[in-house]
Design a protein around this motif. Structure first.
Motif, PDB file in Angstrom:
ATOM      1  N   GLY A 288       0.819  -1.209   0.000  1.00  0.00           N
ATOM      2  CA  GLY A 288       0.000   0.000   0.000  1.00  0.00           C
ATOM      3  C   GLY A 288       0.852   1.257   0.000  1.00  0.00           C
ATOM      4  O   GLY A 288       0.549   2.225  -0.702  1.00  0.00           O
ATOM      5  N   SER A 289       1.922   1.237   0.786  1.00  0.00           N
ATOM      6  CA  SER A 289       2.793   2.410   0.806  1.00  0.00           C
ATOM      7  C   SER A 289       3.576   2.532  -0.493  1.00  0.00           C
ATOM      8  O   SER A 289       3.890   3.641  -0.921  1.00  0.00           O
ATOM      9  CB  SER A 289       3.734   2.356   2.003  1.00  0.00           C
TER      10      SER A 289
ATOM     11  N   GLU B  17       1.164   4.179  -2.994  1.00  0.00           N
ATOM     12  CA  GLU B  17       0.850   5.573  -2.721  1.00  0.00           C
ATOM     13  C   GLU B  17       2.015   6.520  -2.961  1.00  0.00           C
ATOM     14  O   GLU B  17       1.826   7.736  -2.948  1.00  0.00           O
ATOM     15  CB  GLU B  17       0.370   5.722  -1.281  1.00  0.00           C
TER      16      GLU B  17
ATOM     17  N   THR C  18       4.379   8.872  -4.687  1.00  0.00           N
ATOM     18  CA  THR C  18       4.155   9.642  -5.911  1.00  0.00           C
ATOM     19  C   THR C  18       5.443  10.110  -6.571  1.00  0.00           C
ATOM     20  O   THR C  18       5.632   9.891  -7.754  1.00  0.00           O
ATOM     21  CB  THR C  18       3.274  10.867  -5.605  1.00  0.00           C
TER      22      THR C  18
END
Length: 111
Positions: A27-28, A31, A33
């Motif tokens: 998940g990290s 996320e 960017t």
């Protein structure tokens, strides 16, 4: 053949923690960017990789110990949980129940 409830609970807790930590890492990663954030997440994933690998092995041996009522697999799972906790001490609190229950399950299995 009666199965150990301690090994079952330990295996379930270990499996839930393994699912949590893998989903947290991915998940990290998803996320992140910009490049610096991706680099930081990659370094963090590399640092936690031995912990996750040992945890996965511990869960595997714990399920084998539960399914086959084998003492050696229960002991191996308990030892691997302990080593995994020592490799990444920050999350040791998540593994203490699995460690204790694995060794209790090992002790309660008959020869």
């Amino acid at each position: 053949m009666k199965r150990s409830k301690c090994l079952l609970i330990s295996a379930v807790i270990g499996s839930l923690y393994l699912i949590y930590i893998i989903s947290y890492i991915y998940g990290s990663m998803a996320e992140a960017t910009d490049t610096a954030e991706q680099l930081g997440v990659g370094i963090g994933a590399m640092l936690i990789a031995p912990h996750v690998f040992l945890l996965g092995l511990a869960v595997l041996f714990n399920w084998i110990g539960f399914a086959g009522n084998t003492r050696w697999a229960a002991l191996t799972g308990g030892i691997l949980y302990s080593v995994s906790a020592l490799v990444f001490v920050m999350y040791i609190i998540f593994e203490v129940p699995s460690i204790v229950l694995s060794f209790v399950g090992f002790a309660k299995l008959k020869n």
